[in-house]
Design an enzyme around this catalytic site. Structure first.
Site, PDB file in Angstrom:
ATOM      1  N   LYS A   3       0.855  -1.201   0.000  1.00  0.00           N
ATOM      2  CA  LYS A   3       0.000   0.000   0.000  1.00  0.00           C
ATOM      3  C   LYS A   3       0.885   1.244   0.000  1.00  0.00           C
ATOM      4  CE  LYS A   3      -0.211  -0.238   5.046  1.00  0.00           C
ATOM      5  NZ  LYS A   3      -0.979  -0.754   6.190  1.00  0.00           N
ATOM      6  N   TYR A  13      17.300  29.348   8.432  1.00  0.00           N
ATOM      7  CA  TYR A  13      16.133  30.084   8.917  1.00  0.00           C
ATOM      8  C   TYR A  13      16.044  30.002  10.435  1.00  0.00           C
ATOM      9  CZ  TYR A  13      14.444  30.251   4.101  1.00  0.00           C
ATOM     10  OH  TYR A  13      14.302  30.483   2.767  1.00  0.00           O
TER      11      TYR A  13
HETATM   12  C1  LIG Z   1      -0.180  -1.803   6.819  1.00  0.00           C
HETATM   13  C2  LIG Z   1      -0.759  -3.055   7.313  1.00  0.00           C
HETATM   14  C3  LIG Z   1       0.051  -4.188   7.532  1.00  0.00           C
HETATM   15  C4  LIG Z   1       1.562  -4.144   7.448  1.00  0.00           C
HETATM   16  O1  LIG Z   1       2.083  -3.599   8.642  1.00  0.00           O
HETATM   17  P1  LIG Z   1       3.665  -3.526   8.895  1.00  0.00           P
HETATM   18  O2  LIG Z   1       3.781  -3.015  10.275  1.00  0.00           O
HETATM   19  O3  LIG Z   1       4.198  -2.550   7.893  1.00  0.00           O
HETATM   20  O4  LIG Z   1       4.189  -4.886   8.676  1.00  0.00           O
HETATM   21  C5  LIG Z   1      -0.561  -5.377   7.870  1.00  0.00           C
HETATM   22  N1  LIG Z   1      -1.898  -5.450   8.000  1.00  0.00           N
HETATM   23  C6  LIG Z   1      -2.705  -4.378   7.826  1.00  0.00           C
HETATM   24  C7  LIG Z   1      -4.168  -4.522   8.012  1.00  0.00           C
HETATM   25  C8  LIG Z   1      -2.156  -3.152   7.486  1.00  0.00           C
HETATM   26  O5  LIG Z   1      -2.950  -2.093   7.336  1.00  0.00           O
END
Ligand SMILES: *Cc1c(COP(=O)(O)O)cnc(C)c1O
Length: 373
Positions: A40, A261
């Site tokens: 994702k 800055y």
């Molecule tokens: C993002 C996500 C994962 C992966 O989590 P990590 O900590 O990056 O391994 C697994 N399950 C769900 C439902 C997620 O949203």
């Protein structure tokens, strides 16, 4: 030279072999589970297809948007593709069905959409239980009814039971949530042979009792540690992204001179500093090392000429400052690593009060990407 060529030295390099190596670490840790690579958020900022092509061996991919799932199918990927939040609208269901995409079902509105849809083929679903995260998922009280309804629907092909733990990376662990999952699903699993999916990276690495049929590996695929205070290398993971740039200016400060800055950093002695072509518009956190003098605030590590130094002062939109006092060989054009194999993204993130997930996802579209073996 092409007029569109941009010679600004910043670059994100993505290592295919590191992705493949990290997938084998997942498999070594969870040898009896199928692996869903969580890609994702544009592959956690690494590029959706960059990552998917390197992880052809994964049993499935998890994404968020239907557009990402479609892009994977169009690129020829035939394994399970799961939409982690399911559909947002009933209009998505015919496409989901036609492309054999799996969906999370986490509320009764989605159950209703499924029941009422006119589909050419039924859809595989992951039915989600809320075990304490209180984000997505049915309550334990509602779960049984939700299962009955989806099991009765002609539009449902196969059912996987899932949850997502809130504290897999914490000392408090997952015992209470896992027990709630097991208690809630036991009556269903006595009747049905449904697969189960529970584990994110922290669960894969810390809680083998919860590996189940599918694991959902995210951050560990990218070579970062899901557990604060434990390094990725401890788990045998290799960094996938290297964010690199160069020194584009050098300044020699006298004692009392300040930089940037707000003049947040003031030199107490003659100090040689480098200006790096990387700023918050590239995705580097602006709050990095803003107050290096304040108690308890760690210097943010940065590598120059292969040596580790620290950032200084406030990060600008397009540039940041680093200390060259102990790197006399550094000059304009010297190589800088913002994070990668010399400076762990986890260490930069920790010094910035965040996690490497956020650093990776924030890398801006203006940063060129290069995939290497
Ligand atoms: C993002 C996500 C994962 C992966 O989590 P990590 O900590 O990056 O391994 C697994 N399950 C769900 C439902 C997620 O949203």
């Amino acid at each position: 030279m092409n007029i569109k060529t941009n010679m600004r030295p910043i670059l994100a390099t993505i290592s295919r072999s590191a992705l493949q190596h990290n997938l084998t670490v997942v498999k070594k840790n969870a040898p009896n589970s199928k692996v869903m690579a969580v890609i994702k958020a544009n592959g956690y900022g690494h590029g959706l297809l960059n990552v998917a092509h390197a992880l052809k061996q994964a049993d499935g991919f998890a994404v968020l948007g239907l557009n990402e799932a479609v892009a994977l199918r169009e690129a020829g990927f035939e394994q399970t593709i799961l939409l982690l939040e399911g559909v947002f609208s009933a209009q998505e269901l015919p496409i989901v069905s036609a492309l054999s995409i799996s969906i999370v079902v986490h509320n009764f509105l989605q159950v209703e959409m499924l029941e009422n849809a006119q589909l050419t083929a039924p859809i595989s679903i992951h039915l989600k239980l809320n075990t304490g995260m209180n984000r997505l998922g049915f309550t334990p009280e509602d779960f049984f009814l939700a299962q009955k309804r989806v099991a009765a629907s002609e539009n449902v092909a196969g059912i996987t039971l899932m949850t997502h733990f809130a504290t897999a990376d914490e000392a408090s662990g997952i015992a209470t949530a896992l027990q709630l999952f097991q208690q809630t699903t036991a009556p269903i699993l006595r009747e049905e042979n449904y697969p189960v999916s529970l584990a994110n990276s922290a669960t894969i690495l810390c809680h083998p009792e919860a590996h189940a049929d599918w694991v959902r590996a995210g951050i560990m695929i990218y070579g970062s540690s899901p557990v604060a205070g434990v390094s990725a290398s401890h788990y045998g993971l290799k960094p996938v992204m290297q964010l690199s740039s160069e020194i584009i200016s050098v300044q020699n400060l006298k004692a009392g001179d300040s930089v940037g800055y707000g003049m947040l950093f003031t030199a107490s002695k003659p100090t040689r500093i480098g200006i790096v072509a990387c700023g918050y518009a590239d995705g580097y956190p602006r709050h990095a090392g803003q107050y290096p003098a304040a108690a308890g605030v760690k210097a943010v590590p940065i590598s120059v000429c292969g040596k580790v130094s620290r950032t200084l002062g406030r990060v600008s939109m397009d540039m940041l400052f680093c200390d060259l006092t102990d790197i006399p060989e550094a000059d304009i054009g010297s190589p800088v690593q913002l994070w990668g194999d010399i400076v762990a993204a986890d260490d930069v993130a920790e010094a910035c009060g965040t996690i490497s997930y956020e650093l990776f996802c924030a890398v801006n579209a203006r940063v060129p990407f290069k995939v290497v073996d």
